[in-house]
Design a protein around this motif. Structure first.
Motif, PDB file in Angstrom:
ATOM      1  N   ALA A 195      30.828 -21.551  12.895  1.00 24.83           N
ATOM      2  CA  ALA A 195      30.136 -20.955  14.030  1.00 24.83           C
ATOM      3  C   ALA A 195      31.077 -20.995  15.222  1.00 24.83           C
ATOM      4  O   ALA A 195      31.630 -22.041  15.547  1.00 24.83           O
ATOM      5  CB  ALA A 195      28.843 -21.705  14.336  1.00 24.83           C
ATOM      6  N   ASP A 196      31.247 -19.865  15.877  1.00 22.81           N
ATOM      7  CA  ASP A 196      32.246 -19.764  16.941  1.00 22.81           C
ATOM      8  C   ASP A 196      31.996 -20.743  18.081  1.00 22.81           C
ATOM      9  O   ASP A 196      32.933 -21.240  18.711  1.00 22.81           O
ATOM     10  CB  ASP A 196      32.268 -18.344  17.508  1.00 22.81           C
ATOM     11  CG  ASP A 196      32.804 -17.307  16.527  1.00 22.81           C
ATOM     12  OD1 ASP A 196      33.184 -17.694  15.397  1.00 22.81           O
ATOM     13  OD2 ASP A 196      32.841 -16.117  16.895  1.00 22.81           O
ATOM     14  N   ASP A 197      30.717 -21.036  18.371  1.00 21.67           N
ATOM     15  CA  ASP A 197      30.417 -21.826  19.556  1.00 21.67           C
ATOM     16  C   ASP A 197      30.441 -23.332  19.324  1.00 21.67           C
ATOM     17  O   ASP A 197      30.061 -24.110  20.207  1.00 21.67           O
ATOM     18  CB  ASP A 197      29.074 -21.402  20.162  1.00 21.67           C
ATOM     19  CG  ASP A 197      27.915 -21.480  19.187  1.00 21.67           C
ATOM     20  OD1 ASP A 197      28.150 -21.644  17.978  1.00 21.67           O
ATOM     21  OD2 ASP A 197      26.758 -21.365  19.642  1.00 21.67           O
ATOM     22  N   VAL A 198      30.922 -23.779  18.160  1.00 16.14           N
ATOM     23  CA  VAL A 198      31.234 -25.197  17.958  1.00 16.14           C
ATOM     24  C   VAL A 198      32.691 -25.348  17.511  1.00 16.14           C
ATOM     25  O   VAL A 198      33.068 -26.338  16.890  1.00 16.14           O
ATOM     26  CB  VAL A 198      30.285 -25.876  16.940  1.00 16.14           C
ATOM     27  CG1 VAL A 198      28.898 -26.032  17.536  1.00 16.14           C
ATOM     28  CG2 VAL A 198      30.242 -25.109  15.621  1.00 16.14           C
ATOM     29  N   LYS A 242      35.970 -22.919  27.458  1.00 15.64           N
ATOM     30  CA  LYS A 242      34.973 -22.732  28.508  1.00 15.64           C
ATOM     31  C   LYS A 242      34.916 -21.278  28.947  1.00 15.64           C
ATOM     32  O   LYS A 242      33.836 -20.724  29.177  1.00 15.64           O
ATOM     33  CB  LYS A 242      35.301 -23.625  29.705  1.00 15.64           C
ATOM     34  CG  LYS A 242      35.025 -25.106  29.467  1.00 15.64           C
ATOM     35  CD  LYS A 242      35.351 -25.919  30.707  1.00 15.64           C
ATOM     36  CE  LYS A 242      34.996 -27.390  30.523  1.00 15.64           C
ATOM     37  NZ  LYS A 242      35.330 -28.195  31.731  1.00 15.64           N
ATOM     38  N   SER A 243      36.065 -20.651  29.041  1.00 17.20           N
ATOM     39  CA  SER A 243      36.127 -19.259  29.471  1.00 17.20           C
ATOM     40  C   SER A 243      35.474 -18.323  28.460  1.00 17.20           C
ATOM     41  O   SER A 243      34.833 -17.332  28.837  1.00 17.20           O
ATOM     42  CB  SER A 243      37.583 -18.857  29.701  1.00 17.20           C
ATOM     43  OG  SER A 243      37.692 -17.500  30.046  1.00 17.20           O
ATOM     44  N   LEU A 244      35.601 -18.632  27.179  1.00 15.84           N
ATOM     45  CA  LEU A 244      35.102 -17.755  26.116  1.00 15.84           C
ATOM     46  C   LEU A 244      33.704 -18.112  25.629  1.00 15.84           C
ATOM     47  O   LEU A 244      33.091 -17.329  24.893  1.00 15.84           O
ATOM     48  CB  LEU A 244      36.057 -17.783  24.919  1.00 15.84           C
ATOM     49  CG  LEU A 244      37.366 -17.012  25.067  1.00 15.84           C
ATOM     50  CD1 LEU A 244      38.365 -17.436  23.985  1.00 15.84           C
ATOM     51  CD2 LEU A 244      37.120 -15.507  24.993  1.00 15.84           C
ATOM     52  N   ARG A 249      28.983 -17.821  21.876  1.00 15.58           N
ATOM     53  CA  ARG A 249      27.658 -18.260  21.436  1.00 15.58           C
ATOM     54  C   ARG A 249      26.816 -17.136  20.848  1.00 15.58           C
ATOM     55  O   ARG A 249      25.850 -17.383  20.130  1.00 15.58           O
ATOM     56  CB  ARG A 249      26.921 -18.981  22.552  1.00 15.58           C
ATOM     57  CG  ARG A 249      26.485 -18.140  23.718  1.00 15.58           C
ATOM     58  CD  ARG A 249      25.751 -19.001  24.747  1.00 15.58           C
ATOM     59  NE  ARG A 249      26.672 -19.945  25.360  1.00 15.58           N
ATOM     60  CZ  ARG A 249      26.921 -19.976  26.686  1.00 15.58           C
ATOM     61  NH1 ARG A 249      26.328 -19.111  27.494  1.00 15.58           N
ATOM     62  NH2 ARG A 249      27.761 -20.849  27.181  1.00 15.58           N
ATOM     63  N   TRP A 250      27.205 -15.876  21.124  1.00 17.01           N
ATOM     64  CA  TRP A 250      26.475 -14.763  20.512  1.00 17.01           C
ATOM     65  C   TRP A 250      26.685 -14.724  19.009  1.00 17.01           C
ATOM     66  O   TRP A 250      25.886 -14.136  18.272  1.00 17.01           O
ATOM     67  CB  TRP A 250      26.886 -13.436  21.154  1.00 17.01           C
ATOM     68  CG  TRP A 250      26.275 -13.275  22.512  1.00 17.01           C
ATOM     69  CD1 TRP A 250      26.865 -13.505  23.725  1.00 17.01           C
ATOM     70  CD2 TRP A 250      24.924 -12.898  22.800  1.00 17.01           C
ATOM     71  NE1 TRP A 250      25.970 -13.290  24.742  1.00 17.01           N
ATOM     72  CE2 TRP A 250      24.773 -12.908  24.207  1.00 17.01           C
ATOM     73  CE3 TRP A 250      23.831 -12.542  22.009  1.00 17.01           C
ATOM     74  CZ2 TRP A 250      23.570 -12.587  24.835  1.00 17.01           C
ATOM     75  CZ3 TRP A 250      22.640 -12.207  22.627  1.00 17.01           C
ATOM     76  CH2 TRP A 250      22.509 -12.238  24.017  1.00 17.01           C
ATOM     77  N   ASP A 251      27.744 -15.367  18.509  1.00 17.77           N
ATOM     78  CA  ASP A 251      27.986 -15.417  17.064  1.00 17.77           C
ATOM     79  C   ASP A 251      26.901 -16.197  16.335  1.00 17.77           C
ATOM     80  O   ASP A 251      26.727 -16.020  15.128  1.00 17.77           O
ATOM     81  CB  ASP A 251      29.357 -16.058  16.808  1.00 17.77           C
ATOM     82  CG  ASP A 251      29.666 -16.244  15.334  1.00 17.77           C
ATOM     83  OD1 ASP A 251      29.761 -15.233  14.615  1.00 17.77           O
ATOM     84  OD2 ASP A 251      29.812 -17.408  14.890  1.00 17.77           O
ATOM     85  N   PHE A 256      23.861 -11.250  15.940  1.00 24.17           N
ATOM     86  CA  PHE A 256      25.311 -11.445  16.040  1.00 24.17           C
ATOM     87  C   PHE A 256      26.108 -10.224  15.586  1.00 24.17           C
ATOM     88  O   PHE A 256      27.171  -9.935  16.145  1.00 24.17           O
ATOM     89  CB  PHE A 256      25.756 -12.695  15.281  1.00 24.17           C
ATOM     90  CG  PHE A 256      25.668 -12.594  13.785  1.00 24.17           C
ATOM     91  CD1 PHE A 256      26.809 -12.525  13.010  1.00 24.17           C
ATOM     92  CD2 PHE A 256      24.440 -12.598  13.139  1.00 24.17           C
ATOM     93  CE1 PHE A 256      26.737 -12.454  11.637  1.00 24.17           C
ATOM     94  CE2 PHE A 256      24.354 -12.519  11.763  1.00 24.17           C
ATOM     95  CZ  PHE A 256      25.506 -12.449  11.001  1.00 24.17           C
ATOM     96  N   VAL A 257      25.638  -9.494  14.598  1.00 27.91           N
ATOM     97  CA  VAL A 257      26.383  -8.327  14.119  1.00 27.91           C
ATOM     98  C   VAL A 257      26.425  -7.252  15.199  1.00 27.91           C
ATOM     99  O   VAL A 257      27.500  -6.741  15.559  1.00 27.91           O
ATOM    100  CB  VAL A 257      25.772  -7.763  12.824  1.00 27.91           C
ATOM    101  CG1 VAL A 257      26.581  -6.551  12.351  1.00 27.91           C
ATOM    102  CG2 VAL A 257      25.732  -8.822  11.734  1.00 27.91           C
ATOM    103  N   GLN A 258      25.260  -6.919  15.744  1.00 27.50           N
ATOM    104  CA  GLN A 258      25.217  -5.912  16.805  1.00 27.50           C
ATOM    105  C   GLN A 258      25.993  -6.385  18.031  1.00 27.50           C
ATOM    106  O   GLN A 258      26.643  -5.587  18.712  1.00 27.50           O
ATOM    107  CB  GLN A 258      23.768  -5.616  17.202  1.00 27.50           C
ATOM    108  CG  GLN A 258      22.905  -5.056  16.082  1.00 27.50           C
ATOM    109  CD  GLN A 258      22.047  -6.124  15.429  1.00 27.50           C
ATOM    110  OE1 GLN A 258      22.538  -7.187  15.063  1.00 27.50           O
ATOM    111  NE2 GLN A 258      20.765  -5.831  15.287  1.00 27.50           N
ATOM    112  N   SER A 259      25.933  -7.679  18.320  1.00 25.17           N
ATOM    113  CA  SER A 259      26.594  -8.211  19.516  1.00 25.17           C
ATOM    114  C   SER A 259      28.101  -8.059  19.423  1.00 25.17           C
ATOM    115  O   SER A 259      28.763  -7.601  20.369  1.00 25.17           O
ATOM    116  CB  SER A 259      26.224  -9.688  19.706  1.00 25.17           C
ATOM    117  OG  SER A 259      24.833  -9.855  19.885  1.00 25.17           O
TER     118      SER A 259
END
Length: 302
Positions: A195-198, A242-244, A249-251, A256-259
Motif C-alpha cells: 500500500a503506497d501510504d505505508v 510528507k510531500s506525496l 493515500r488514494w491508493d 484507487f483505480v479511477q484516482s
C-alpha cells in the motif's frame, strides 16, 4: 546487507508497478499505449511491472485480452523477468493456468491472491498456493483481507513459505506491526510494500520491494522516495513522503483505480476511462484527487 534492488535472481524485489491499463473511448484495450506506458515506467527508474492486477482491471478482461496484456508487457519491458502478472481467479486450477501462461511468456514471478470466491480456511489457502506453485514460477502472495475477507496472517504466511508455496508477500493490511512478527516467523520470506501510504513505515521495517500504484503517474519521484526509504536515508525520504502522502493515500481507497487514472490524465499521461462497474469520479472524491495531484505537481514531482 539484504539487497533491496531489482535483480534477475529475485525479480520480485525493487519497484514493481501495478500497472493501469489504457482503454480507448469504446473501452477496447489500447495495447500500443500500454507498451509505451511500460517502457516509460522502466525508463523513469521503476524496475518492473505487475499487469493484470486490480489496478489493471483484470476482472473485466476476457481471457484473450488478459493473455495479450502479459505478452505486451514482456515485449515492452525487454526482459520477461521484470514482469509479475497477477494470476488471481475464482478457482485454483484457473490461477495455475495463468501462472503457467506467465512462465511460458518468460515472466519472473506471479502475484496471487488467496481464494476469494468464498472465505477459505487455512487448509484451503495452503492447498491453493501449493497448486499454483506447482506451475514452477515463483509466487508472491497478496494479502488484502479488506477485499478478499481472507487474512494471510504472519503465522499463515510462515506456513505458506514452509510449504514452498510462496517467495514473498505483498502486504496490504495496513498493519505495519506485522512486518516485525513476520521477520521473526519467516526471516527468509521477502516483505513487499503493498500500500503506497505505508511505504516509509514498511521500508524502515525491512521491506525489500514495493508493488506500487502511484508510480503510474509519478514514477521518478516515487523511485527516489523508495530508494531513499529502503536505504534508511530519512533526511531524503521523510520530506518526500510528507510531500506525496496526500496523493499516495488514494491508493488505499475504494476508488484507487479511477484516482490513479485521473492523476495520470491531469498530468498529461494516458489514464483514460475505466470499465464498468467502475464509474468516473465525481464530487468530493474527484476534487480530492485533483487537489492532491495539483499539489504534487506544484511540489515538483514527476
Amino acid at each position: 546487507m539484504t539487497s533491496t534492488t531489482w535483480n534477475s535472481a529475485r525479480p520480485w524485489r525493487g519497484i514493481m508497478v501495478a500497472t493501469t491499463l489504457p482503454f480507448r473511448e469504446d473501452l477496447s484495450v489500447d495495447y500500443d499505449a500500454y507498451a509505451e506506458h511500460v517502457r516509460r515506467l522502466i525508463d523513469n527508474g521503476c524496475d518492473g511491472v505487475v499487469p493484470n492486477g486490480s489496478l489493471g482491471e483484470y476482472q473485466t478482461l476476457t481471457d484473450d485480452e488478459r493473455g495479450r496484456v502479459v505478452r505486451t508487457a514482456v515485449e515492452a519491458a525487454g526482459d520477461g523477468a521484470r514482469v509479475m502478472p497477477g494470476v488471481a481467479a475464482y478457482g485454483s486450477a484457473e490461477s495455475r493456468r495463468w501462472a503457467e501462461q506467465a512462465a511460458e511468456a518468460g515472466c519472473g514471478s506471479v502475484l496471487l491472491l488467496p481464494p476469494n470466491a468464498y472465505r477459505a480456511d487455512e487448509s484451503a489457502v495452503r492447498a491453493h498456493y501449493r497448486e499454483v506453485a506447482g506451475a514452477g514460477i515463483p509466487v508472491v502472495a497478496y494479502n488484502n483481507p479488506i477485499d478478499t475477507k481472507v487474512d494471510l496472517t504472519p503465522d499463515l504466511l510462515a506456513r505458506l513459505y514452509e510449504d514452498g508455496g510462496i517467495v514473498a508477500v505483498k502486504e496490504f493490511s495496513g498493519d505495519v506491526r506485522r512486518a516485525y512478527e513476520l521477520a521473526e516467523l519467516a526471516p527468509e520470506l521477502d516483505l513487499l510494500i503493498g500500500a503506497d501510504d505505508v511505504l516509509l513505515e514498511l521500508a524502515v521495517a525491512g521491506a525489500v520491494g514495493w508493488i506500487a500504484g502511484y508510480p503510474n503517474a509519478f514514477p521518478a519521484s516515487c523511485a527516489e522516495l523508495y530508494h531513499a526509504a529502503v536505504a534508511g536515508d530519512l533526511a531524503t525520504a521523510l520530506p518526500l513522503y510528507k510531500s506525496l502522502h496526500s496523493l499516495l493515500r488514494w491508493d488505499s481507497k475504494t476508488e484507487f483505480v479511477q484516482s490513479i487514472k485521473l492523476s495520470m490524465d491531469l498530468i498529461g499521461m494516458r489514464g483514460g476511462p475505466t470499465r464498468p462497474p467502475r464509474l468516473p469520479l465525481t464530487g468530493e472524491t474527484e476534487a480530492g484527487v485533483r487537489t492532491a495531484t495539483e499539489k504534487a505537481v506544484a511540489d515538483g514531482h514527476r
